[in-house]
Scaffold this motif. Structure first.
Motif: not given
Length: 644
Positions: A158-162, A329-344
């Motif tokens: 559940d933790v991305a970008g770090v 930028i790579k970490g932000r992409e991972q974080i966005l992918a994690v949070h995007a799982k909660a929305v269609p």
């Protein structure tokens, strides 16, 4: 447990109210003010006809006089002819159940009842105050909360970008799972782990992930929960917290915002004997003193490590300091992918583009971006979140909400359009500037218009040429106003641009050593400690001559940027006009659209093509002697840019 405790308290209060009602009814039936008479006097009163009515309860007689008043007396149980004598005198006779043989005892208890009730209530509340950690006499108990909800377990997934911070914490997880692996070689796990980073980077989330991965109890508390008005309370809470943690060993104790209690000692009032310092002293002893806290790992988080006491940071206490940085930028992409799982998410959403367009965003900012996009899609009755909502949310988080209620006059719109066109045109003609992303004259936040530039990748350092380009771009708006509207018509719209440019120029001279005349010298120190309104000790004092030289150098750098912007805008006056007119027509232009404009290649929008085809007649027969009028090509609006 809380519901049960609340139910018991409710039952107790119901019982108390019931007892009060019963006692009230009992006392209401007994006349404690009645006159006591002897039996012979009672007989004489019957003979004289002064008795109106009597109530007989066994040996006790309660009566009322014909002239008012009441009396009580005791009679022999087998006195002959008493009833007949009262009937002759027309005395009303009532026989009550035999339940007042303890009348004197009831009278005694009723007289003492208020005192007994007050004592009972006092004992009840004192017992409750001592039993709860949040009660009046339980303020010395720890406020640490045990997080044990199985439905809210957080893991490293559940933790991305770090990634680097997670690697540091994996060892702690391994120790908690298999301590013998380290102990057989004489190794000891760090007693403390300090997470350092900007707000919103995920320090608390990392600590919860460690507990979730290890499957151990997780206590959480804030640094401010230790400190109270009374000296010694915080120290008592520290002792109680570690006592609870030892019972749950192995476990993790997480102290959020530890700088609230861990600041340098000796800098406050009270000569080092205040409540906060006493709490810190107890924390130091508990973490590394004579007591053995094996299996209790203390994790803490702060965004101000420079204010912490050195004794708290030494090995044996907080052995490790793990930096949790703003994601790249790579970490932000991972974080966005994690949070995007909660929305269609719609197929047109490009997470990579969003990550590139959000430099400097923390994990909390990115989570907020996804949430804002989902809210916008819901308001538009969409089934999925598209790239358009994502771009809208990004603009809202970065620049503020659109101020659609703000009515701008035509003159204000025109001035704003030329101002933003000046920024954009200077950026397009300077190769060291970041690529132009978009320009808008839709008011957002406190700005009437915004010009956005986005770097191709995250910058770890900036060159002197890049800084000079940024200064020239900042001056572009002010210079455009001067060229188009003359010096007498310039406005205060460039106030923030001038402020930012001055700050950059001052840092170039005083901190970054990018001035030829001053050289690589640090002038002044921004790490001053302020106490009672006065700066303490750390600032470097400079002479008046050097201060004057610094001011001259700052002005020289800004003037150079101003002249650069003026040369570009004067040379390309026609391009400035094209971009400004495009902004006036469409209010929002993408970077590619503005690049096309200065290259003389207006882009045709698909919407405009469809509209043109719909309005075009099937057969067009020009009139004799008429010539077809040229059609002015319209600009294309790129996807994800909101119209006004």
């Amino acid at each position: 447990m809380k519901q049960l405790k609340g139910g018991n308290n409710f039952t107790i209060w119901i019982a108390i109210v019931g007892v009060l009602i019963i006692v009230y009814n009992m006392l209401g039936d007994i006349n404690l003010t009645a006159k006591k008479v002897i039996f012979s006097e009672f007989l004489d009163q019957i003979d004289s006809g002064s008795v109106k009515s009597v109530t007989i309860r066994g040996d006790l007689v309660e009566g009322k006089y014909t002239e008012g008043g009441s009396f009580v007396t005791l009679i022999p149980r087998y006195y002959p002819n008493l009833i007949e004598k009262m009937k002759v005198k027309e005395v009303a006779i009532d026989i009550a159940p035999l339940e007042t043989s303890f009348g004197n005892l009831v009278a005694l208890l009723s007289s003492w009842f208020p005192v007994i009730l007050l004592i009972g209530v006092w004992v009840y509340f004192m017992k409750n105050m001592q039993s709860g950690g949040g009660k009046a006499l339980g303020f010395g108990r720890s406020k640490a909360r045990l997080v044990s909800d199985p439905n809210k377990v957080v893991t490293f997934a559940d933790v991305a970008g770090v990634d680097e911070a997670k690697e540091e914490l994996v060892e702690i997880v391994d120790f908690l799972k298999n301590p013998g692996k380290f102990q057989k070689l004489g190794g000891k796990i760090p007693r403390g782990c300090l997470l350092v980073g900007s707000p919103g980077t995920g320090k608390t989330l990392l600590a919860r992930a460690v507990a979730g991965e290890a499957g151990v109890p997780f206590f959480t508390i804030s640094g401010s929960d230790f400190v109270e008005m009374f000296v010694g309370v915080g120290a008592s809470r520290v002792r109680d917290m570690f006592a609870q943690a030892k019972k749950q060993s192995p476990c993790i104790v997480f102290i959020d915002e530890i700088d609230a209690v861990g600041r340098h000692r000796g800098a406050g009032l009270g000569g080092g004997n205040d409540e906060r310092e006493q709490t810190l002293n107890q924390l130091l002893v508990e973490m590394d003193g004579f007591s053995d806290n094996e299996g209790v790992i203390v994790m803490a988080a702060t965004n101000r490590p420079d204010v912490l006491d050195p004794a708290l940071l030494r090995p044996g206490r907080f052995d490790r300091q793990i930096v949790v940085p703003i994601p790249d930028i790579k970490g932000r992409e991972q974080i966005l992918a994690v949070h995007a799982k909660a929305v269609p998410i719609a197929p047109d959403v490009d997470i990579r583009v969003l990550a590139r367009g959000t430099p400097g965003f923390s994990g909390a900012d990115l989570k907020n971006l996804i949430n804002e996009a989902a809210l916008m899609a819901a308001r538009r009755d969409r089934n999925m979140v598209s790239m358009q909502e994502m771009e809208f949310a990004k603009d809202k988080v970065m620049m503020g909400a659109e101020r659609k209620s703000l009515v701008m006059t035509d003159d204000d719109k025109k001035l704003t359009a030329y101002h933003e066109a000046g920024h954009a045109l200077v950026a397009l003609h300077l190769p060291d500037s970041d690529p132009l992303h978009k320009a808008t004259i839709i008011p957002r936040g406190r700005a009437l218009g915004v010009t956005m530039r986005l770097p191709e990748s995250d910058r770890l350092s900036m060159t002197k040429a890049k800084l000079k380009a940024d200064l020239a771009v900042a001056m572009g708006g002010r210079v455009a106003e001067e060229i188009v509207f003359s010096l007498d018509k310039i406005t205060t719209g460039a106030g923030n641009d001038i402020k930012v440019a001055t700050q950059i120029a001052r840092k170039m001279v005083t901190q970054w050593g990018l001035s030829d005349s001053i050289g690589p010298v640090l002038v002044g120190d921004d790490k001053e400690e302020v106490f009672l309104g006065h700066s303490i000790g750390r600032s470097n004092h400079i002479s008046n001559e050097l201060a004057t030289k610094i001011d001259e150098e700052i002005k020289k750098i800004i003037d150079e940027a101003y002249n650069t912007a003026k040369a570009i805008l004067t040379k390309h006056r026609d391009q400035l006009e094209d971009i400004a007119q495009g902004l006036l027509e469409y209010e929002v232009l993408s970077g590619q659209e503005m690049q096309d404009l200065i290259n003389g290649k207006p882009t045709i929008r698909k919407e405009d093509e469809n509209k043109k085809a719909a309005n075009k007649p099937s057969v067009s027969i020009p009139k004799a002697g008429s010539e077809p009028k040229p059609v002015k090509p319209k600009l294309k609006e790129s996807s994800g840019i909101q119209e006004a």
